[in-house]
Design a protein around this motif. Structure first.
Motif, PDB file in Angstrom:
ATOM      1  N   VAL A   1       1.626   1.792  -7.475  1.00 34.97           N
ATOM      2  CA  VAL A   1       2.867   2.184  -8.137  1.00 34.97           C
ATOM      3  C   VAL A   1       3.490   3.022  -6.879  1.00 34.97           C
ATOM      4  O   VAL A   1       4.686   2.673  -6.647  1.00 34.97           O
ATOM      5  CB  VAL A   1       2.675   3.173  -9.383  1.00 34.97           C
ATOM      6  N   LEU A   2       2.728   3.678  -6.078  1.00 38.87           N
ATOM      7  CA  LEU A   2       3.330   4.453  -5.078  1.00 38.87           C
ATOM      8  C   LEU A   2       3.523   3.575  -3.926  1.00 38.87           C
ATOM      9  O   LEU A   2       4.609   3.895  -3.168  1.00 38.87           O
ATOM     10  CB  LEU A   2       2.144   5.451  -4.486  1.00 38.87           C
ATOM     11  N   GLY A   3       2.931   2.273  -3.856  1.00 41.76           N
ATOM     12  CA  GLY A   3       3.381   1.528  -2.818  1.00 41.76           C
ATOM     13  C   GLY A   3       4.722   0.769  -3.153  1.00 41.76           C
ATOM     14  O   GLY A   3       5.704   0.729  -2.170  1.00 41.76           O
ATOM     15  N   PHE A   4       4.934   0.834  -4.433  1.00 37.52           N
ATOM     16  CA  PHE A   4       6.444   0.129  -4.875  1.00 37.52           C
ATOM     17  C   PHE A   4       7.280   1.150  -4.728  1.00 37.52           C
ATOM     18  O   PHE A   4       8.511   0.827  -4.261  1.00 37.52           O
ATOM     19  CB  PHE A   4       6.535  -0.536  -6.384  1.00 37.52           C
ATOM     20  N   PHE A   5       6.990   2.496  -5.069  1.00 37.91           N
ATOM     21  CA  PHE A   5       7.924   3.353  -4.927  1.00 37.91           C
ATOM     22  C   PHE A   5       8.590   3.697  -3.515  1.00 37.91           C
ATOM     23  O   PHE A   5       9.719   3.837  -3.190  1.00 37.91           O
ATOM     24  CB  PHE A   5       7.421   4.914  -5.656  1.00 37.91           C
TER      25      PHE A   5
ATOM     26  N   TRP B   1      11.379   2.915   4.293  1.00 40.23           N
ATOM     27  CA  TRP B   1      11.091   2.605   5.532  1.00 40.23           C
ATOM     28  C   TRP B   1       9.686   1.628   5.658  1.00 40.23           C
ATOM     29  O   TRP B   1       8.852   1.898   6.661  1.00 40.23           O
ATOM     30  CB  TRP B   1      10.923   3.776   6.669  1.00 40.23           C
ATOM     31  N   GLY B   2       9.327   1.133   4.580  1.00 39.81           N
ATOM     32  CA  GLY B   2       8.145   0.290   4.486  1.00 39.81           C
ATOM     33  C   GLY B   2       6.962   0.860   4.407  1.00 39.81           C
ATOM     34  O   GLY B   2       5.777   0.591   4.615  1.00 39.81           O
ATOM     35  N   ILE B   3       7.081   2.371   4.102  1.00 41.11           N
ATOM     36  CA  ILE B   3       5.781   3.217   3.928  1.00 41.11           C
ATOM     37  C   ILE B   3       4.998   2.638   2.696  1.00 41.11           C
ATOM     38  O   ILE B   3       3.592   2.886   2.907  1.00 41.11           O
ATOM     39  CB  ILE B   3       6.098   4.570   3.748  1.00 41.11           C
ATOM     40  N   GLY B   4       5.476   2.274   1.899  1.00 38.82           N
ATOM     41  CA  GLY B   4       4.648   1.587   0.647  1.00 38.82           C
ATOM     42  C   GLY B   4       3.645   0.623   1.068  1.00 38.82           C
ATOM     43  O   GLY B   4       2.708   0.480   0.452  1.00 38.82           O
ATOM     44  N   VAL B   5       3.858   0.000   2.220  1.00 39.27           N
ATOM     45  CA  VAL B   5       2.769  -1.150   2.448  1.00 39.27           C
ATOM     46  C   VAL B   5       1.407  -0.486   2.650  1.00 39.27           C
ATOM     47  O   VAL B   5       0.301  -0.975   2.640  1.00 39.27           O
ATOM     48  CB  VAL B   5       3.185  -1.862   3.894  1.00 39.27           C
ATOM     49  N   ILE B   6       1.281   0.856   3.400  1.00 37.90           N
ATOM     50  CA  ILE B   6       0.325   1.518   3.506  1.00 37.90           C
ATOM     51  C   ILE B   6      -0.628   1.833   2.190  1.00 37.90           C
ATOM     52  O   ILE B   6      -1.764   1.597   2.289  1.00 37.90           O
ATOM     53  CB  ILE B   6       0.430   2.910   4.015  1.00 37.90           C
ATOM     54  N   PHE B   7       0.242   1.971   1.179  1.00 39.28           N
ATOM     55  CA  PHE B   7      -0.396   2.336  -0.219  1.00 39.28           C
ATOM     56  C   PHE B   7      -1.101   0.912  -0.580  1.00 39.28           C
ATOM     57  O   PHE B   7      -2.073   0.832  -1.493  1.00 39.28           O
ATOM     58  CB  PHE B   7       0.393   2.841  -1.220  1.00 39.28           C
ATOM     59  N   PHE B   8      -0.386  -0.366  -0.421  1.00 35.58           N
ATOM     60  CA  PHE B   8      -0.737  -1.616  -0.850  1.00 35.58           C
ATOM     61  C   PHE B   8      -2.165  -1.837  -0.091  1.00 35.58           C
ATOM     62  O   PHE B   8      -2.918  -2.223  -0.567  1.00 35.58           O
ATOM     63  CB  PHE B   8       0.417  -2.655  -0.577  1.00 35.58           C
ATOM     64  N   ILE B   9      -1.966  -1.284   1.336  1.00 39.68           N
ATOM     65  CA  ILE B   9      -3.316  -1.746   2.138  1.00 39.68           C
ATOM     66  C   ILE B   9      -4.369  -0.884   1.485  1.00 39.68           C
ATOM     67  O   ILE B   9      -5.673  -1.434   1.644  1.00 39.68           O
ATOM     68  CB  ILE B   9      -2.932  -1.353   3.726  1.00 39.68           C
ATOM     69  N   ALA B  10      -4.293   0.171   1.272  1.00 42.81           N
ATOM     70  CA  ALA B  10      -5.362   1.014   0.858  1.00 42.81           C
ATOM     71  C   ALA B  10      -5.806   0.745  -0.319  1.00 42.81           C
ATOM     72  O   ALA B  10      -6.944   0.642  -0.583  1.00 42.81           O
ATOM     73  CB  ALA B  10      -4.625   2.526   0.588  1.00 42.81           C
ATOM     74  N   ALA B  11      -5.108   0.227  -1.319  1.00 43.63           N
ATOM     75  CA  ALA B  11      -5.713  -0.278  -2.720  1.00 43.63           C
ATOM     76  C   ALA B  11      -6.343  -1.624  -2.411  1.00 43.63           C
ATOM     77  O   ALA B  11      -7.393  -1.815  -2.979  1.00 43.63           O
ATOM     78  CB  ALA B  11      -4.335  -0.586  -3.724  1.00 43.63           C
TER      79      ALA B  11
END
Length: 144
Positions: free
Chosen positions: A31-35, A40-50
Motif C-alpha cells: 500500500v505504501l508502494g502504491f501511495f 518521484w517513484g519512491i514507491g518502488v523502494i517499498f515494492f522491492i522491500a516487500a
C-alpha cells in the motif's frame, strides 16, 4: 541455487512441510508502494522491500527440527529441535482470520519464545508440526 533450508539439512534429515510468508502480511509495504509511487517513484523502494521479504523468508518443518530463516543480506534464523518444542501458539487478528495468515510463537525447553510472523496458513503449519513431532516420538520409541 539451493535454499537455506536445503543447504543446512543434516544426514537423514528430510523436509516434511514448507510454508511461505503471506502476501497479505506484506500489505502495508505494498500500500505504501502504491501511495508513494507517484511521488518521484519512491514507491518502488517499498515494492522491492516487500519482494525481498517474501523471497528471503523460508519456513520449514523437517523430521528433526523447525526452521525459520529471515533476511536477504543480514540473516536471522530460528532452529529448534522437534523434541525441544513445548508449545506452538497461533496468533491471528481479524484480517489474519479473513485472509488466512498469522504469526506462530514457538516455545521450547530452554529456548525463549521464537516468533515467526506473517506466515500463510498458520493452522496447517501447526498441524503438520504436531504430526511430525508425533511421528518422531513414535520412531524414537520403536528404536529404543
Amino acid at each position: 541455487m539451493a535454499s537455506y533450508v536445503q543447504k543446512i539439512l543434516s544426514r537423514d534429515e528430510t523436509i516434511t512441510y514448507q510454508a511461505k510468508i503471506s502476501v497479505w502480511s506484506l500489505a502495508p509495504l505494498i500500500v505504501l508502494g502504491f501511495f508513494f509511487l507517484f511521488l518521484w517513484g519512491i514507491g518502488v523502494i517499498f515494492f522491492i522491500a516487500a519482494y525481498l521479504k517474501y523471497i528471503s523468508t523460508e519456513l520449514a518443518i523437517t523430521n528433526k527440527r523447525v526452521i525459520a530463516k529471515f533476511g536477504f543480506i543480514s540473516r536471522r534464523t530460528v532452529e529448534i529441535k522437534l523434541s525441544k518444542v513445548e508449545s506452538m501458539q497461533v496468533e491471528q487478528g481479524i484480517l489474519g482470520r479473513i485472509f488466512n495468515f498469522g504469526s506462530l510463537v514457538v516455545a521450547g525447553a530452554g529456548t525463549p519464545q521464537a516468533p515467526i510472523p506473517g506466515i500463510s496458513d498458520p493452522i496447517t503449519f501447526r498441524t503438520k508440526f504436531m504430526e511430525t513431532q508425533e511421528d518422531a516420538e513414535a520412531a524414537a520409541k520403536v528404536a529404543a
